[in-house]
Design a protein around this motif. Sequence first.
Motif, PDB file in Angstrom:
ATOM      1  N   ARG A 284      69.386  50.905  36.926  1.00 24.82           N
ATOM      2  CA  ARG A 284      70.305  52.094  36.051  1.00 24.82           C
ATOM      3  C   ARG A 284      71.411  52.175  36.788  1.00 24.82           C
ATOM      4  O   ARG A 284      72.470  52.384  36.673  1.00 24.82           O
ATOM      5  CB  ARG A 284      69.622  53.650  35.843  1.00 24.82           C
ATOM      6  CG  ARG A 284      68.153  52.914  34.738  1.00 24.82           C
ATOM      7  CD  ARG A 284      67.780  54.819  35.115  1.00 24.82           C
ATOM      8  NE  ARG A 284      66.395  54.568  33.515  1.00 24.82           N
ATOM      9  CZ  ARG A 284      66.384  55.735  33.333  1.00 24.82           C
ATOM     10  NH1 ARG A 284      66.701  56.668  33.677  1.00 24.82           N
ATOM     11  NH2 ARG A 284      65.458  55.357  31.911  1.00 24.82           N
TER      12      ARG A 284
ATOM     13  N   TYR B 219      84.411  59.403  31.300  1.00 22.82           N
ATOM     14  CA  TYR B 219      84.084  58.217  30.607  1.00 22.82           C
ATOM     15  C   TYR B 219      86.277  58.185  29.970  1.00 22.82           C
ATOM     16  O   TYR B 219      86.640  59.502  29.732  1.00 22.82           O
ATOM     17  CB  TYR B 219      83.353  57.705  29.033  1.00 22.82           C
ATOM     18  CG  TYR B 219      83.791  58.529  28.263  1.00 22.82           C
ATOM     19  CD1 TYR B 219      84.810  58.398  27.125  1.00 22.82           C
ATOM     20  CD2 TYR B 219      82.868  59.373  27.826  1.00 22.82           C
ATOM     21  CE1 TYR B 219      84.290  59.529  26.099  1.00 22.82           C
ATOM     22  CE2 TYR B 219      82.513  60.256  26.708  1.00 22.82           C
ATOM     23  CZ  TYR B 219      84.277  60.581  25.532  1.00 22.82           C
ATOM     24  OH  TYR B 219      83.725  60.668  24.900  1.00 22.82           O
TER      25      TYR B 219
ATOM     26  N   LEU C  39      76.065  57.458  29.427  1.00 26.91           N
ATOM     27  CA  LEU C  39      76.119  57.620  30.384  1.00 26.91           C
ATOM     28  C   LEU C  39      77.619  58.844  31.277  1.00 26.91           C
ATOM     29  O   LEU C  39      76.847  59.067  32.286  1.00 26.91           O
ATOM     30  CB  LEU C  39      77.441  56.343  30.538  1.00 26.91           C
ATOM     31  CG  LEU C  39      77.421  54.900  30.792  1.00 26.91           C
ATOM     32  CD1 LEU C  39      78.265  54.376  30.904  1.00 26.91           C
ATOM     33  CD2 LEU C  39      76.418  54.505  31.989  1.00 26.91           C
TER      34      LEU C  39
ATOM     35  N   GLU D  68      76.843  55.446  24.551  1.00 22.81           N
ATOM     36  CA  GLU D  68      76.706  54.448  25.583  1.00 22.81           C
ATOM     37  C   GLU D  68      77.824  55.515  26.517  1.00 22.81           C
ATOM     38  O   GLU D  68      77.341  55.937  27.679  1.00 22.81           O
ATOM     39  CB  GLU D  68      77.505  53.352  25.544  1.00 22.81           C
ATOM     40  CG  GLU D  68      76.626  52.297  25.287  1.00 22.81           C
ATOM     41  CD  GLU D  68      76.823  50.439  24.986  1.00 22.81           C
ATOM     42  OE1 GLU D  68      76.239  49.654  25.083  1.00 22.81           O
ATOM     43  OE2 GLU D  68      78.057  50.597  25.049  1.00 22.81           O
ATOM     44  N   ARG D  69      78.637  55.529  25.997  1.00 20.07           N
ATOM     45  CA  ARG D  69      79.449  56.795  26.151  1.00 20.07           C
ATOM     46  C   ARG D  69      79.084  57.980  26.682  1.00 20.07           C
ATOM     47  O   ARG D  69      78.898  58.232  28.177  1.00 20.07           O
ATOM     48  CB  ARG D  69      81.253  56.426  26.157  1.00 20.07           C
ATOM     49  CG  ARG D  69      81.802  55.989  25.709  1.00 20.07           C
ATOM     50  CD  ARG D  69      83.242  56.467  25.025  1.00 20.07           C
ATOM     51  NE  ARG D  69      82.988  56.444  24.109  1.00 20.07           N
ATOM     52  CZ  ARG D  69      84.124  56.959  22.827  1.00 20.07           C
ATOM     53  NH1 ARG D  69      85.287  56.622  23.714  1.00 20.07           N
ATOM     54  NH2 ARG D  69      84.259  57.396  21.547  1.00 20.07           N
TER      55      ARG D  69
ATOM     56  N   GLY E 176      75.724  51.504  36.096  1.00 17.73           N
ATOM     57  CA  GLY E 176      76.248  53.163  36.669  1.00 17.73           C
ATOM     58  C   GLY E 176      77.954  52.422  36.950  1.00 17.73           C
ATOM     59  O   GLY E 176      78.282  52.512  36.917  1.00 17.73           O
TER      60      GLY E 176
ATOM     61  N   ALA F 205      79.705  49.865  35.087  1.00 18.56           N
ATOM     62  CA  ALA F 205      80.359  51.149  33.945  1.00 18.56           C
ATOM     63  C   ALA F 205      81.343  51.397  34.871  1.00 18.56           C
ATOM     64  O   ALA F 205      83.109  51.242  33.554  1.00 18.56           O
ATOM     65  CB  ALA F 205      79.842  52.031  33.927  1.00 18.56           C
TER      66      ALA F 205
ATOM     67  N   ILE G 133      69.489  52.993  27.070  1.00 21.89           N
ATOM     68  CA  ILE G 133      69.371  52.497  28.370  1.00 21.89           C
ATOM     69  C   ILE G 133      69.418  51.076  28.669  1.00 21.89           C
ATOM     70  O   ILE G 133      70.143  50.190  29.586  1.00 21.89           O
ATOM     71  CB  ILE G 133      68.722  53.422  29.856  1.00 21.89           C
ATOM     72  CG1 ILE G 133      68.904  54.987  29.499  1.00 21.89           C
ATOM     73  CG2 ILE G 133      69.275  52.702  30.927  1.00 21.89           C
ATOM     74  CD1 ILE G 133      68.733  56.492  30.336  1.00 21.89           C
TER      75      ILE G 133
END
Length: 318
Positions: free
Chosen positions: A301, A244, A262, A258-259, A305, A308, A289
């Motif tokens: 999902r 990230y 992910l 979250e980081r 991604g 993100a 999630i």
Amino acid sequence: MLESLGLNREEQGLYEELVSRPPVCAAELADRSTALAKLVELDLVTLVSTDPPKYVVLPPDTALDVLARRRERELADARRKMVELTVRFHGSTTRREPADLVEVLHGDQEIAQTMSRLLLGARHEVCGWDAPPYRDDPNQVNQLEIDQLKRGVSFRVIYDRRGSVDRPGRLAALIQGIADGEQARVGDVPMKLIVTDAPMAFVPFDVHATHHETALLVHDPVMVEGLAALFELYWRKAVPLATYDPQPPATDRPTTAERDLLALLMSGFTDNEMAVHLGWSERTVRKHIDGMRHRLGADTRFEAGYQAVLRGWLGHRG
């Protein structure tokens, strides 16, 4: 004590004496000119143009540190030359006995020394599979790898998904390695492996052991080429480790949870594997999630991604 920095007993004695004295007139040291010349040569002492001229000791914390670093560089150069000569020795067409093609290593100390020699001998690239067992804490920084990265040697590493990446605290260490320049991927690998372009390769003798007491250092270029080709097959199948961006726009920063989530999600981890790694329950994983999908305006999902990445939360390297 200072012999390792290039001083003999007489030179060290004079240096210790001068450290405790104010500047000394050149005439006072006439009978110790040889030792004095050595101290001047090593930049430990300097002659100041006063009247009369006097010798002054430079600050030991600085002067000795510079000298120690110089010795370290010389030692590193000597080690690299040793590796180069070793490669020439084992690559000689006059030495083709099996015992000269594969070196058997015994014990922690010999294995550790050989691993360092292997990394130092790399000219352009090091490739490897990272899998248990580990001699040291796998979450610690490998300073030798960082030094080689700074010299321009590239590192490509596949981390075993279940035996390596899922260790507590491992994700942060892997992300730091990527920040230092390593190319990292996640996959399922059968054992530990290191291949360099020296060419040499390291493999464990017993891939199922819980502690490596014996290993093999392969010098045969044909065998090394075969192991390198095997690495490439696994590399193509492995998933790039998602990392990230530590500084996304201030108004749209992911939370710490979250980081981390992910990074694992984009690296192909299952809900159960993510739960084990993060110390959560599977229900908590799914809850985070779902919350992240809602925040990103994503229905799946995969779309989460994708969003993100578009927002700069994630960067794929390697």
